[in-house]
Enzyme design. Structure first.
Site, PDB file in Angstrom:
ATOM      1  N   ALA A   1     -20.278   1.901   2.989  1.00 15.16           N
ATOM      2  CA  ALA A   1     -19.450   1.305   1.930  1.00 15.16           C
ATOM      3  C   ALA A   1     -20.234   0.307   1.078  1.00 15.16           C
ATOM      4  CB  ALA A   1     -18.225   0.629   2.549  1.00 15.16           C
TER       5      ALA A   1
ATOM      6  N   LYS B   1     -21.333  -6.239   2.739  1.00 13.72           N
ATOM      7  CA  LYS B   1     -20.530  -5.684   1.637  1.00 13.72           C
ATOM      8  C   LYS B   1     -20.273  -6.764   0.580  1.00 13.72           C
ATOM      9  CE  LYS B   1     -17.498  -3.464   4.597  1.00 13.72           C
ATOM     10  NZ  LYS B   1     -16.554  -2.419   5.076  1.00 13.72           N
TER      11      LYS B   1
ATOM     12  N   GLY C   1     -15.091   5.885   4.497  1.00 12.86           N
ATOM     13  CA  GLY C   1     -14.287   7.017   4.974  1.00 12.86           C
ATOM     14  C   GLY C   1     -14.697   7.387   6.390  1.00 12.86           C
TER      15      GLY C   1
ATOM     16  N   GLU D   1       0.840  -1.203   0.000  1.00 14.06           N
ATOM     17  CA  GLU D   1       0.000   0.000   0.000  1.00 14.06           C
ATOM     18  C   GLU D   1       0.876   1.254   0.000  1.00 14.06           C
ATOM     19  OE1 GLU D   1      -3.518   0.176   2.603  1.00 14.06           O
ATOM     20  OE2 GLU D   1      -2.650   2.040   3.385  1.00 14.06           O
TER      21      GLU D   1
ATOM     22  N   THR E   1      -3.929   4.888  -1.556  1.00 16.53           N
ATOM     23  CA  THR E   1      -4.986   5.379  -0.669  1.00 16.53           C
ATOM     24  C   THR E   1      -5.611   6.672  -1.210  1.00 16.53           C
ATOM     25  OG1 THR E   1      -3.489   6.676   0.689  1.00 16.53           O
ATOM     26  CG2 THR E   1      -3.867   4.390   1.362  1.00 16.53           C
ATOM     27  N   TYR E   2      -6.733   7.016  -0.598  1.00 14.90           N
ATOM     28  CA  TYR E   2      -7.532   8.177  -0.992  1.00 14.90           C
ATOM     29  C   TYR E   2      -7.588   9.063   0.237  1.00 14.90           C
ATOM     30  CZ  TYR E   2     -11.564  10.105  -3.618  1.00 14.90           C
ATOM     31  OH  TYR E   2     -12.430  10.861  -4.350  1.00 14.90           O
TER      32      TYR E   2
ATOM     33  N   GLN F   1      -7.574  -3.553   8.571  1.00 10.91           N
ATOM     34  CA  GLN F   1      -6.768  -2.508   9.211  1.00 10.91           C
ATOM     35  C   GLN F   1      -5.446  -3.170   9.621  1.00 10.91           C
ATOM     36  OE1 GLN F   1      -9.230  -3.622  13.197  1.00 10.91           O
ATOM     37  NE2 GLN F   1      -8.924  -1.479  12.943  1.00 10.91           N
TER      38      GLN F   1
END
Ligand code: FAD
Length: 308
Positions: A144, A184, A124, A33, A64-65, A195
């Site tokens: 999400a 999801k 987010g 990442e 990432t954003y 995470q």
């Protein structure tokens, strides 16, 4: 330990092969990442890291954003550059924060136009910080799962989602975190990334609970090789994630000895990664902080052998 190589893939394969298929083919898969750099010096450092890590033929890399959607354009640009200028398969993160559905459609449309097929769909965090309640954009999406469904409707994308072995800060228990993941998956998600994992047992509990409920969603654990205790504590705090004392005590033993902290951090990352793989995790997603040395060292410690 050996694995197949991604570098032998043709450009067309990189455009069309889905991340779950690559993770399954590699078993264990390795992925990295990155975050969009904020200035020229950071960009140079990032590209040095990408070039060094590219040699490990990861299954994919992710970008990432920024919180609040602040790095939207940089995320798009960087993901596109990785696709066009390297042998890597990139995945772009995307959040619902501060965006209407029309804006989200436009970002996804741009991804499609440049050939990006893999998206990590996220809600987010609340714009005012974790102590504020979440509120969606008035013409946006609340969770999400709705973003997953939107992306799947917009084209032939592979969509991943976030998983929280230590519990999402807003959820009450393991059952809710497992139910969220399955919701999801039903919306179209094909894999999940966690995470930062500091407590392998928590990862195993979530994975097993999701499987017990009948899901086959691959859940890839994320490992951050710790090189700086203050940095990782700050990141965990920002994410509302508890750091287990088993980890903080080991780091604290080294006090201000930066080299000692780094060696301990890499030992923790190696031990956790090895146990995760021994327990059948589909792969490891390394949070690189746009640097390569720590990840390369953990990778070497794991004894991963490249097979052409
Ligand atoms: P959701 O799945 O929507 O869950 C949020 C909360 O709502 C949970 O408590 C859940 O139980 C609950 N919930 C979910 N769906 C419903 C529903 N339909 N009805 C009621 N309740 C529901 N943030 C960034 O800003 N940029 C990034 O690039 C980024 N990358 C990340 C990558 C990974 C691997 C991870 C684990 C997190 C990342 N984050 C990123 C952080 C993430 O955006 C936050 O943790 C956010 O608070 C939760 O996002 P989510 O996609 O899990 O949300």
């Amino acid at each position: 330990m050996s694995r197949g190589t991604a570098s032998s893939m043709t450009r067309v394969e990189r455009f069309t092969r889905s991340i779950p298929a690559m993770v399954e083919a590699a078993r264990p898969s390795f992925s990295f990442e990155f975050f969009p750099p904020k200035d020229d010096a950071a960009e140079t450092q990032l590209w040095e890291a990408i070039r060094r890590l590219e040699k490990l033929s990861p299954s994919f890399v992710s970008v990432t954003y920024g919180a609040g959607g602040g790095t939207r354009d940089r995320t798009v640009r960087m993901t596109q550059r990785i696709l066009e200028g390297t042998t890597l398969t990139p995945m772009a993160h995307l959040t619902c924060v501060g965006s209407s559905v029309a804006e989200l459609r436009s970002v996804v449309g741009h991804y499609a136009a440049v050939g990006i097929r893999n998206i990590l769909a996220l809600r987010g965090d609340p714009q005012g910080g974790l102590d504020q309640p979440w509120s969606a954009h008035p013409e946006g999406l609340d969770h999400a799962d709705a973003l997953v469904a939107l992306i799947k409707r917009l084209g032939d994308f592979t969509v991943g989602v976030a998983a929280f072995p230590d519990g999402h800060p807003e959820s009450t228990d393991l059952g809710e975190d497992a139910a969220t993941l399955i919701r999801k998956e039903r919306a179209g998600a094909q894999f999940a990334i966690t995470q930062m994992v500091f407590d392998v047992d928590n990862y195993l509990r979530l994975r097993d609970e999701v499987a017990r409920r009948g899901s086959r969603l691959p859940i890839v654990p994320a490992i951050m090789p710790i090189t700086n205790a203050r940095q990782v504590l700050r990141m965990a705090e920002l994410a509302g994630q508890p750091m287990p004392s088993a980890v903080t005590d080991r780091l604290a033993r080294h006090g201000d000895d930066a080299a000692g902290v780094r060696a301990e951090g890499l030992a923790i990352a190696t031990e956790s990664s090895q146990r995760l793989l021994d327990e059948g995790a589909p792969g490891i997603h390394f949070i690189t902080m746009n640097r390569s040395s720590a990840t390369l060292e953990v990778f070497a410690n794991l004894g991963v052998r490249q097979t052409a």
